[in-house]
Write a protein that holds these residues in place. Sequence first.
Motif, mmCIF file in Angstrom:
data_model
loop_
_atom_site.group_PDB
_atom_site.id
_atom_site.type_symbol
_atom_site.label_atom_id
_atom_site.label_comp_id
_atom_site.label_asym_id
_atom_site.label_seq_id
_atom_site.Cartn_x
_atom_site.Cartn_y
_atom_site.Cartn_z
ATOM 1 N N GLY A 348 0.841 -1.185 0.000
ATOM 2 C CA GLY A 348 0.000 0.000 0.000
ATOM 3 C C GLY A 348 0.875 1.234 0.000
ATOM 4 O O GLY A 348 1.869 1.305 -0.742
ATOM 5 N N THR A 349 0.566 2.177 0.870
ATOM 6 C CA THR A 349 1.411 3.364 0.985
ATOM 7 C C THR A 349 2.390 3.245 2.154
ATOM 8 O O THR A 349 3.081 4.219 2.483
ATOM 9 N N GLN A 350 2.461 2.072 2.768
ATOM 10 C CA GLN A 350 3.461 1.816 3.800
ATOM 11 C C GLN A 350 4.804 1.527 3.132
ATOM 12 O O GLN A 350 4.874 0.744 2.183
ATOM 13 N N THR A 351 5.856 2.114 3.657
ATOM 14 C CA THR A 351 7.167 1.987 2.998
ATOM 15 C C THR A 351 8.262 1.468 3.917
ATOM 16 O O THR A 351 9.406 1.355 3.503
ATOM 17 N N ASP A 352 7.925 1.136 5.148
ATOM 18 C CA ASP A 352 8.965 0.779 6.119
ATOM 19 C C ASP A 352 8.884 -0.686 6.546
ATOM 20 O O ASP A 352 9.274 -1.045 7.654
ATOM 21 N N LEU A 353 8.396 -1.548 5.676
ATOM 22 C CA LEU A 353 8.247 -2.961 5.989
ATOM 23 C C LEU A 353 9.503 -3.731 5.572
ATOM 24 O O LEU A 353 10.387 -3.197 4.900
ATOM 25 N N GLU A 354 9.573 -4.990 5.959
ATOM 26 C CA GLU A 354 10.765 -5.786 5.669
ATOM 27 C C GLU A 354 10.837 -6.147 4.184
ATOM 28 O O GLU A 354 9.893 -6.705 3.631
ATOM 29 N N ALA A 355 11.956 -5.808 3.562
ATOM 30 C CA ALA A 355 12.170 -6.149 2.157
ATOM 31 C C ALA A 355 12.828 -7.519 2.067
ATOM 32 O O ALA A 355 13.778 -7.814 2.787
ATOM 33 N N HIS A 356 12.308 -8.339 1.164
ATOM 34 C CA HIS A 356 12.861 -9.679 0.981
ATOM 35 C C HIS A 356 14.097 -9.614 0.083
ATOM 36 O O HIS A 356 14.125 -8.879 -0.916
ATOM 37 N N VAL A 357 15.100 -10.375 0.444
ATOM 38 C CA VAL A 357 16.340 -10.442 -0.345
ATOM 39 C C VAL A 357 16.443 -11.826 -0.979
ATOM 40 O O VAL A 357 16.266 -12.843 -0.299
ATOM 41 N N GLY A 358 16.722 -11.868 -2.277
ATOM 42 C CA GLY A 358 16.868 -13.139 -2.974
ATOM 43 C C GLY A 358 15.559 -13.635 -3.557
ATOM 44 O O GLY A 358 14.562 -12.905 -3.629
ATOM 45 N N SER A 359 15.561 -14.890 -3.972
ATOM 46 C CA SER A 359 14.370 -15.478 -4.594
ATOM 47 C C SER A 359 13.251 -15.606 -3.589
ATOM 48 O O SER A 359 13.479 -15.778 -2.384
ATOM 49 N N ALA A 360 12.030 -15.527 -4.083
ATOM 50 C CA ALA A 360 10.862 -15.697 -3.224
ATOM 51 C C ALA A 360 10.779 -17.143 -2.741
ATOM 52 O O ALA A 360 11.215 -18.063 -3.435
ATOM 53 N N PRO A 361 10.197 -17.371 -1.555
ATOM 54 C CA PRO A 361 10.056 -18.745 -1.053
ATOM 55 C C PRO A 361 9.089 -19.556 -1.895
ATOM 56 O O PRO A 361 8.257 -18.999 -2.603
#
Length: 361
Positions: A348-361
């Motif tokens: 959404g307009t939230q920007t401070d969440l955890e970003a995933h690194v690498g391939s998706a699970p």
Amino acid sequence: MGDCDCGTGNIQTYVFWPGEYQRCIHTYIPTSHNGDSPLPVLVEVGAYGQGKLSQFAPSVAAAEYYGFALIGLGSTGPSDGAGGFGLQFPAGGVVNGNNPTPCSADDSRDHSYIEGAFNFIAEREEMSESRVYLQGFSQNSMYAAYISVCFADLVVGLWQGGSGLAKTYHTPITPGFQGQCSTSSYSAHGSNCCEEEFCEECAYWPVYPRTCEHTLVDCIASYTDDGIACGTDWYMYEAMVAEGNDARLLSFTPTSENGGHSDPMNTYAWVVGCLGIVESCSDACEAVFGECVADSQGTGSTITSFEACEADIADGILMECEIGCAPTMEMLKLSESPVVTLSEGKFGTQTDLEAHVGSAP
């Protein structure tokens, strides 16, 4: 008029001939709109028909509540695509590394229709041409992906429900064998097209998401028991990330209430919430909403509890919440709780969440 069925109530229908075939644009503007500022626009692809909107449809109710303009696109024929799909995918279904984004007017008879729809939005004072989103389910969302990639300079993001990116030589195989067979091969041989005329030139379908400097948001949602979409969602996430786009993968576990080849329950709360069509709800709202859902757990499922508490927002009962705010990720997880993979830590307009690194699970 002609082949276009006119909308009823506050739904308006516009008719034009962008080429050989007549096409329709159906619109809904929330009755609460006072004209002070243009509204964000959600374009809903419905090409098993002409894209007509119903005044009783969940999409119309969502547009009224959240405050966005709604447009329905579809086809009046010919319905010559797989399963009777009426809008034409590009390049005869042959998409590969040499032609990853077949986006010219010559690639699809409906290119001028799509272009005309964007021109229509730009000319409407009540619609914001800088806040346009696409939405569809299954093959309709594959077409939404084609539009979004090819007109990425005009699109903020898209919702892909029950789909992703088909890859040649990879499962799952789409019902119309796209990505494995060209359009003409499937038309000639049907489900035998792989044996009769396999597309060795193909690599992807509907398009590879190369958008260059025009970054897209792509909310990609499917259930893990969806035999049509599960797998294609992962391919699209990986491709979107590789091309620098903002991919948001939502992998839902099937429940006794929903699963298989379907959108999640409370669909438009997910669409609006994930894409950020309107401003996300505040932290204070998220907190009281969680309390509301917890308090109502004894009266129904998490899905119905979510619906009841969002109705409380609409009625002004949850005073910490702005009426019509987009549910946050944590609020939506109180309805159903998917595995969420955010390539850039945004929802959404939230920007401070955890970003995933690498391939998706």
